[in-house]
Enzyme design. Structure first.
Site: not given
Ligand code: EPU
Length: 424
Positions: A29-30, A122, A127, A312, A404
Site C-alpha cells: 500500500k505505502n 489523525c 501529523r 507500522d 484501508r
Molecule cells: N512529520 C512532521 N512534519 C512533516 C512530516 C512528518 O513533523 O511534514 C513527522 C510526523 O509527525 C511523524 C514523523 O515525522 O512524527 C514521521 O512521519 P512520516 O512523514 O514519515 O509519515 P507519513 O509519510 O505521513 C508514512 C506511512 C505511515 C507510516 C509512516 C512512518 C504512507 C502512506 N504512510 O506516513 O503508514 O506509519 O510513514 O513509517 O506511506 C500505515 O500504513 O498504517 C501508516 C500510518
C-alpha cells in the site's frame, strides 16, 4: 467519517485459533500510493501492477480521476492515461487519507498552480506537513495556507537546491523527490531522507519513466530534474508491513507457517526480534518460515525510521509480547502517541502502561476475548491478532480501518486457520 457517507460500520468476530500454513503477500500500500500520486507527472499511458485492492488505493484513484486522469483498476493492475485538468483536490478526499497531500507538487508542476486541503488530525498522533511545505518552497513553490486549504503556485528556483529534512519523513521525502524529478535543469539533494523500501520503490518507478534519481535507500537522495517522464509498466514491491503482520499473527498464536512473496531483507529487524524472543525463523529467497511453538521471551524495542523497527508493526509486536515471559518495553520514536490500542488490549487482559512515549508490557499468561474498538489501521490489525490469541470470543469494531490497508484479510486469515467472521 464513513458513517456520513452511508457506509455501515462493521466488525469482526474472532475465536482463538492456531494460525498455520501459507499466506501470500500483496503489493505494498505505502509504495503504491506515492507511485499513483507520481503518475500525475507522466504524460503517456501507465500500467502499474501488483497494486493492492484497498480503500486507500481506491481513494487515491478517486483523486486522480477528480484531477482529470482516466483510470482503470482491475486484477491488481491500474491503467492510467489522459491529462491533468483540474487543480483542486477537495477536503472530502484529503480527510479520508493523508497520503493524498502528496499530489500537491505534481499537480502544481502540471498546471502551474493547485489547491489541496490541509490534512487534519489523525488517530496515530500529530501529523503536520511542515516539512513538505518547507521543501516545496525551496523548490520554488509559492504557498499560502488559508481556511484549511493549501494554495500553491510554481515560481522559479535556484539551479541547485539542498533540502535538509528535520526528521526522515517518508511522505516528505517521497513528495519532494517526485516533484523534483520534473524540475528540468535543477539539481536537488534531499538530506536526512527516509530510507524506507517504499522510497526506493518510488525511485525505481520514477527512473523507469525517465527520471534521474540516485541514493534512495540512503540518507541522501540526488535528483536531476528532467523535462518529461514517459509512460510504461511497473510492478509494486510486496508489502513488508502486511508480511510482518501475518508473520507475527502466526508466531503469536503458537502456529507455524510460511509468509510468501516477500522481500525478506525489508524486515530484517523483525526477524531478529522474533528470533531473540524464541520464535524460529528461516529466511528463504522470497519467503520466510516462522514457528512460534516456544513460549515468548520479553524484549526491549526501539521504534525508529527504517532500518529500525517499523512503527507500522508496533501495535502488532505489542500484542505478541503481551503474553511473553517477563517485562518488555517499546519506545515509540516515530509517532509518540501511537498507543490507542493499549487501552483495548488492557480490556483483553494485557498488562500494559504507557509513560512518556514508552509502553511497558508485563507479560501475562493469556488474553481473554472482549469487545474492543480499532482506532487506526495497524491498531485494528493488532486487535485481530489478539482475538486469535484470546480465550473466548472477541469482537473488533470499526472494520474500515483495517480494510484501508489489508487486501483480502478475511480469506487470508481463513486460509491459515483463522476463525474470523466479518459482520456489517
Ligand atoms: N512529520 C512532521 N512534519 C512533516 C512530516 C512528518 O513533523 O511534514 C513527522 C510526523 O509527525 C511523524 C514523523 O515525522 O512524527 C514521521 O512521519 P512520516 O512523514 O514519515 O509519515 P507519513 O509519510 O505521513 C508514512 C506511512 C505511515 C507510516 C509512516 C512512518 C504512507 C502512506 N504512510 O506516513 O503508514 O506509519 O510513514 O513509517 O506511506 C500505515 O500504513 O498504517 C501508516 C500510518
Amino acid at each position: 467519517m464513513l458513517i456520513n457517507e452511508g457506509i455501515k460500520l462493521g466488525y469482526f468476530i474472532l475465536e482463538k485459533s492456531h494460525l498455520n500454513g501459507e499466506v501470500k503477500i500483496s503489493g505494498a500500500k505505502n509504495a503504491a500510493l506515492p507511485i499513483l500520486a507520481a503518475s500525475l507527472l507522466v504524460d503517456d499511458g501507465l500500467e502499474i501492477k501488483n497494486v493492492p485492492d484497498l480503500l486507500d488505493v481506491r481513494t487515491m484513484i478517486e483523486i486522480l480521476k477528480t484531477i482529470g486522469k482516466s483510470v482503470k483498476f482491475e486484477n491488481n493492475i491500474v491503467k492510467i492515461s489522459g491529462d491533468v485538468k483540474n487543480k483542486v483536490v477537495p477536503y472530502d478526499l484529503v480527510r479520508k487519507m493523508r497520503a493524498s497531500f502528496n499530489v500537491l507538487g505534481p499537480l502544481v508542476l502540471k498546471l502551474g498552480e493547485g489547491q489541496v486541503s490541509l490534512p487534519g488530525g489523525c488517530a496515530i498522533g500529530v501529523r503536520p506537513v511542515d516539512f513538505h511545505i518547507m521543501g516545496l518552497k525551496k523548490l520554488g513553490f509559492e504557498i499560502d495556507i488559508e481556511h484549511g486549504e493549501v494554495f500553491a503556485k510554481k515560481e522559479n528556483c535556484e539551479k541547485e537546491v539542498i533540502i535538509n529534512l528535520p526528521f526522515p519523513s517518508v511522505g516528505a521525502t517521497e513528495h519532494l523527490m517526485t516533484t523534483a524529478s520534473l524540475l528540468n535543469g535543477v539539481k536537488v539533494t534531499i538530506e536526512n531522507a527516509a530510507m524506507e523500501p517504499e522510497v526506493v520503490d518510488l525511485q525505481n518507478f520514477l527512473n523507469k519513466m525517465g527520471a534521474i534519481i540516485t541514493g534512495a535507500g540512503t540518507r541522501k537522495i540526488f535528483i536531476k530534474g528532467v523535462k518529461k517522464l514517459r509512460g510504461g509498466s511497473y510492478t509494486v514491491v510486496p508489502d513488508r508491513i502486511e508480511a510482518g503482520t501475518y508473520a507475527l499473527s502466526i508466531a503469536a498464536t503458537f502456529g507455524e507457517g510460511l509468509v510468501k512473496n516477500i522481500v525478506p531483507e525489508h524486515l530484517e529487524v523483525l526477524w531478529e526480534v522474533l528470533k531473540e524472543t524464541g520464535t524460529d525463523v528461516k529466511i528463504f529467497d522470497k519467503s520466510v518460515y516462522v514457528n512460534g511453538k516456544n513460549k515468548k521471551k520479553a524484549i526491549n524495542i526501539n521504534v525508529q525510521p527504517y532500518p529500525g523497527f517499523p512503527t507500522d508493526l508496533q501495535p502488532q509486536i505489542m500484542v505478541y509480547l503481551s503474553v511473553a515471559h517477563g517485562t518488555s518495553m517499546i519506545i515509540e520514536n516515530v509517532f509518540k502517541n501511537r498507543f490507542h490500542h493499549v487501552d483495548e488490549l488492557v480490556r483483553m487482559g494485557a498488562k500494559i502502561k504507557v509513560i512518556d512515549g514508552t509502553a511497558i508490557i508485563e507479560g501475562v499468561e493469556k488474553l481473554s476475548g472482549a469487545k474492543v474498538e480499532g482506532t487506526d489501521l495497524r491498531a485494528t490489525a493488532a486487535l485481530i491478532i489478539a482475538g486469535f490469541m484470546a480465550d473466548g470470543v472477541t469482537e473488533v469494531h470499526n472494520d474500515f480501518h483495517v480494510l484501508r490497508g489489508y487486501e483480502n484479510i478475511i480469506p487470508k486469515f481463513e486460509g491459515i486457520g483463522g476463525k474470523i467472521k466479518h459482520l456489517r
